[in-house]
Write an enzyme that holds these catalytic residues in place. Structure first.
Site, mmCIF file in Angstrom:
data_model
loop_
_atom_site.group_PDB
_atom_site.id
_atom_site.type_symbol
_atom_site.label_atom_id
_atom_site.label_comp_id
_atom_site.label_asym_id
_atom_site.label_seq_id
_atom_site.Cartn_x
_atom_site.Cartn_y
_atom_site.Cartn_z
ATOM 1 C CG ASP A 37 -2.007 -1.434 1.247
ATOM 2 O OD1 ASP A 37 -2.376 -1.569 0.217
ATOM 3 O OD2 ASP A 37 -3.010 -1.131 2.061
ATOM 4 C CD GLU A 39 6.437 -1.411 -2.897
ATOM 5 O OE1 GLU A 39 7.868 -1.571 -3.422
ATOM 6 O OE2 GLU A 39 5.704 -2.135 -2.572
ATOM 7 C CB SER A 86 -33.643 -10.011 -11.355
ATOM 8 O OG SER A 86 -35.514 -10.665 -11.098
ATOM 9 C CG LEU A 87 -29.476 -13.298 -12.641
ATOM 10 C CD1 LEU A 87 -28.382 -13.296 -12.316
ATOM 11 C CD2 LEU A 87 -29.663 -13.245 -14.565
ATOM 12 C CE LYS A 122 -27.702 -13.717 -7.645
ATOM 13 N NZ LYS A 122 -27.149 -12.497 -6.836
ATOM 14 C CD GLU A 180 -23.545 -7.383 -8.136
ATOM 15 O OE1 GLU A 180 -24.584 -7.624 -9.576
ATOM 16 O OE2 GLU A 180 -24.787 -8.136 -7.748
ATOM 17 C CE LYS A 300 -25.378 -14.333 -16.979
ATOM 18 N NZ LYS A 300 -24.567 -12.686 -16.861
ATOM 19 C CB CYS A 421 -42.411 -6.855 36.260
ATOM 20 S SG CYS A 421 -43.810 -7.633 35.145
HETATM 21 C C1 9MJ Z 1 -24.025 -10.807 -10.819
HETATM 22 N N1 9MJ Z 1 -24.856 -10.440 -9.854
HETATM 23 O O1 9MJ Z 1 -22.856 -11.632 -10.722
HETATM 24 C C2 9MJ Z 1 -25.838 -11.635 -14.124
HETATM 25 N N2 9MJ Z 1 -24.644 -11.565 -12.002
HETATM 26 O O2 9MJ Z 1 -26.922 -11.188 -15.476
HETATM 27 C C3 9MJ Z 1 -24.025 -11.850 -12.631
HETATM 28 N N3 9MJ Z 1 -26.003 -11.042 -12.049
HETATM 29 C C4 9MJ Z 1 -26.881 -10.792 -14.123
HETATM 30 N N4 9MJ Z 1 -24.754 -12.099 -13.454
HETATM 31 C C5 9MJ Z 1 -28.242 -11.057 -15.873
HETATM 32 N N5 9MJ Z 1 -22.904 -12.567 -12.966
HETATM 33 C C6 9MJ Z 1 -28.673 -10.520 -15.163
HETATM 34 C C7 9MJ Z 1 -28.621 -10.695 -14.034
#
Ligand code: 9MJ
Length: 722
Positions: A37, A39, A86-87, A122, A180, A300, A421
């Site tokens: 850190d 450096e 969302s997934l 994820k 993310e 996917k 009490c």
């Molecule tokens: C996360 N949360 O890591 C997606 N996600 O793909 C990854 N979320 C996502 N893909 C389509 N690796 C909608 C969300």
């Protein structure tokens, strides 16, 4: 300075920027820092000094410029051109197999040919979208409700690994990158240490720390927060020319990487069900050693053309699946078993634990629910236990490790007197719960009853949290909720952490709470077994409070869904002179509601059938963009719909807002229809509301976030004094 010196400095500046960027990448993306850190700080200072000598060479994308800018008054809203989906979730191999089967069937693929999947961790962070025009970052936004989010561009510009200008070549004129934002565990711990030193609030887990940091109106604060980012998707807009689009998700991520985006090195392409399940197990083993939290893996369909053919189900892509890891478990010691006295007088044993980090937070206690549960799990003080915590749920003791029980371990004995009490405790024969018999003589119950009275779904007194309720009771200023309406500013201002201004605000909220509805008032009374739905049914059926208090058991049981137990609770409440006195005192203090004649009497089924949403069950989750949870609920109920707290196969709709959690996931897993606020409004617009008495008053709430106020639980105390 000679021109040769200036040219040297200019070259050095470019070299330092590239070097610092590479070190950022090694630290935040590869988890493979090459220097210490200090450096790194040295390189950073050298660049700052050179730039100070040559201000004309400073560019907006220099690492030294990622320091944030003046605070914003609020975040603007950004509509996502392409919704941020969302997934769907899977929790078991069988669910993953079903996903693979659905994909294969939809694509018409024979059994022998495995589907190629792109697999990736994820990340447990916050989804964002980054828009680039001609290779320059224009806007960065949070996911929000999927359709619109908050413009956090200034904050995202401070994240070291988010490119401000794209590198390489071949990027489309318009590109939106999804990914993310997260905080590495190490940076999270350092942040919490710093926060503690400064006496500021600490964060429960890295995800909350990342969210809190990204949602700062002052981006200069975000700049100090060591946020990281991984890209996992993109939308290309090359103005109709599709020739340069990648063919697979894997190729897409490779391209993003070549343009300067951080992409996880744990991604890869695998074949078929065996391939994805193998990856799941592998990542499960790596999980604990990763520098950041992941809560599962994502599969996917790799071919983008196949993704397009598969399309979407409600709000989630049909081509992708999140396979979640089970709730995290950890081993720790039970150092004691305390008793908490709840609002209804219920005595709840709580295991005090040696602090242990599990499921993204440090756990120091876990509920043991009741005496029977302690017996069933055979928890002793001194035992080593396995505790479990998933997401934001209450930690629980999963099981005891009997082989580790020390000789001096002590069994649990439910006290015969209330620890607060001293009143004798009571336990019904078939009841699991032991209760303090002190009623509102017991300060613990009085505090909780007051808190419940003021809670959002009851009289909604903003600013009357648990700490204030405790102090009001302890100081003797408040014995019953009616006393709230006689508080003077100087009395409130004298409470701990309460200045004149907060005292004035609280008094204003108390004043405002006088205008309410009959349903809220009944609920606020905290009558045992009378939750929000029953209070509403009573208000609607009887129209007037006097009629409810004067009703016989037979009359009470004519209210839909009221059976003998609830009727008995209402009769007991009404029979107690003290309760009547409190009700009279509240009305005398000015608490009022519109009086209505009872709803015209119809057979329950007939009445239900007449309403447009009759028979439909809704679950609300997350924060809706404009409606408060309460308002959405009132609108649904007014059309005959039912609200449930949990998602099951019987749920007709889940209405999901921003930061919806496990309910959304469950809905996706069960295939329950998911709608957002807009969808809800559409549904409501197709049907006319039933007129009051049970419509909510005006929109009294600001945007309400997560459940801040105490909840309706099934059982409530009465205003009976011991
Ligand atoms: C996360 N949360 O890591 C997606 N996600 O793909 C990854 N979320 C996502 N893909 C389509 N690796 C909608 C969300």
């Amino acid at each position: 300075m000679t021109s040769a010196d200036a040219a040297n400095d200019a070259a050095r500046i470019l070299a330092l920027r590239a070097e610092i960027e590479e070190h950022n990448r090694r630290y935040y993306v590869l988890d493979d820092p090459a220097i210490s850190d200090s450096e790194y700080d040295g390189l950073f200072r050298a660049l700052q000094e050179l730039e100070a000598r040559h201000p004309q060479l400073v560019t907006p994308d220099s690492p030294t410029q990622r320091v944030g800018s003046a605070p914003l008054p609020e975040f603007a809203s950004v509509v996502h051109k392409t919704p941020m989906l969302s997934l769907s979730n899977a929790f078991s191999d069988a669910e993953v197999a079903a996903f693979d089967r659905r994909v294969r069937e939809a694509l018409g693929m024979p059994m022998e040919i495995p589907v190629e999947y792109a697999v990736e961790p994820k990340f447990d962070g916050l989804a964002i979208g980054l828009s680039y025009v001609d290779g320059r970052l224009q806007t960065g936004a949070t996911r929000g409700d999927g359709f619109s989010g908050e413009d956090v561009t200034e904050n995202l510009k401070t994240v070291p690994v988010i490119p401000i200008n794209l590198k390489g070549e071949g990027w489309p004129a318009r590109l939106e990158v999804r990914g993310e934002v997260l905080m590495r565990r190490r940076d999270f711990l350092a942040l919490n240490r710093r926060q503690t030193e400064r006496g500021e609030k600490t964060f429960a887990n890295p995800r909350n720390a990342a969210a809190g940091s990204l949602r700062q109106l002052d981006s200069r604060i975000t700049a100090t927060r060591a946020l990281s980012f991984f890209a996992y998707g993109a939308i290309f807009d090359s103005g109709g020319d599709s020739s340069s689009l990648p063919a697979t998700h894997s190729a897409l991520l490779d391209r993003l990487e070549s343009w300067g985006f951080p992409v996880t090195r744990h991604r890869r392409a695998v074949s078929g069900l065996d391939g994805v399940l193998g990856y799941y197990r592998e990542m499960g083993e790596l999980r604990a050693g990763l520098p950041f939290d992941i809560d599962g893996v994502v599969y996917k369909v790799d071919a983008l053309a196949a993704q397009e053919r598969l399309g979407f189900v409600s709000r989630a892509p049909r081509f992708a699946l999140a396979h979640k890891f089970p709730a995290e478990e950890a081993e720790t010691l039970v150092t004691g078993i305390d008793i908490q006295v709840g609002r209804t007088g219920a005595l709840t044993p709580v295991a005090r634990l040696q602090p242990v980090f599990v499921g993204g937070a440090t756990v120091t206690n876990a509920t043991l629910h009741n005496e029977d549960e302690v017996r069933r799990k055979d928890v002793h003080i001194g035992d080593t236990v396995i505790v479990r915590r998933a997401g934001d749920v209450i930690p629980e003791v999963v099981r005891v490790l009997p082989e580790k029980r020390p000789e001096d371990a002590r069994g649990f004995v439910m006290p015969s007197c209330c620890p607060v009490c001293g009143s004798a405790v009571v336990k019904g024969e078939d009841e699991a719960v032991t209760r303090c018999g002190g009623g509102l003589f017991c300060p613990a119950q009085r505090k909780q009853a007051l808190w419940h009275f003021a809670s959002r779904r009851a009289l909604d007194i903003e600013g009357m949290g648990g700490k204030i309720a405790d102090q009001l009771v302890d100081s003797g200023l408040v014995h019953t909720p009616a006393d709230l309406y006689h508080l003077r500013p100087e009395q409130l201002a004298a409470l701990e952490r309460m200045g004149e201004r907060s005292a004035a605000n609280l008094l204003a909220s108390i004043e405002k709470s006088k205008e309410t509805t009959l349903a809220r008032f009944i609920y606020a009374l905290g009558i045992r077994n009378v939750g929000e739905a029953t209070a509403r049914d009573c208000a609607r059926h009887f129209g007037r409070l006097e009629r409810i208090l004067a009703a016989s058991e037979a009359e009470l049981m004519q209210v839909p869904d009221i059976g003998p137990i609830v009727a008995r609770s209402l009769l007991d409440f009404a029979a107690e002179a003290h309760n009547r006195e409190v009700v009279d005192a509240l009305r005398a203090a000015g608490v009022h509601w519109p009086e209505h004649e009872p709803a015209p009497r119809m057979a329950a089924a007939e009445e239900e059938a007449g309403l447009p949403l009759a028979g439909k069950t809704f679950v609300l989750t997350g924060t809706l963009p404009t409606l408060s949870r309460e308002e959405a609920k009132e609108l649904i109920l007014a059309r005959g719909g039912k609200i449930s707290g949990s998602v099951s196969k019987k749920t007709d709709y889940v209405v999901a807002g921003a930061e919806a959690g496990s309910k959304l996931e469950k809905a996706q897993a069960l295939g329950v229809a998911l709608i957002d606020e807009e969808g809800l409004r559409e549904l409501l617009n197709t049907c006319r509301a039933q007129s009051p008495p049970f419509m909510a008053g005006s929109a009294r709430h600001g945007v309400t976030g997560a459940e801040g106020a105490p909840h309706c639980v099934e059982e409530s105390p009465t205003f009976r004094l011991g």
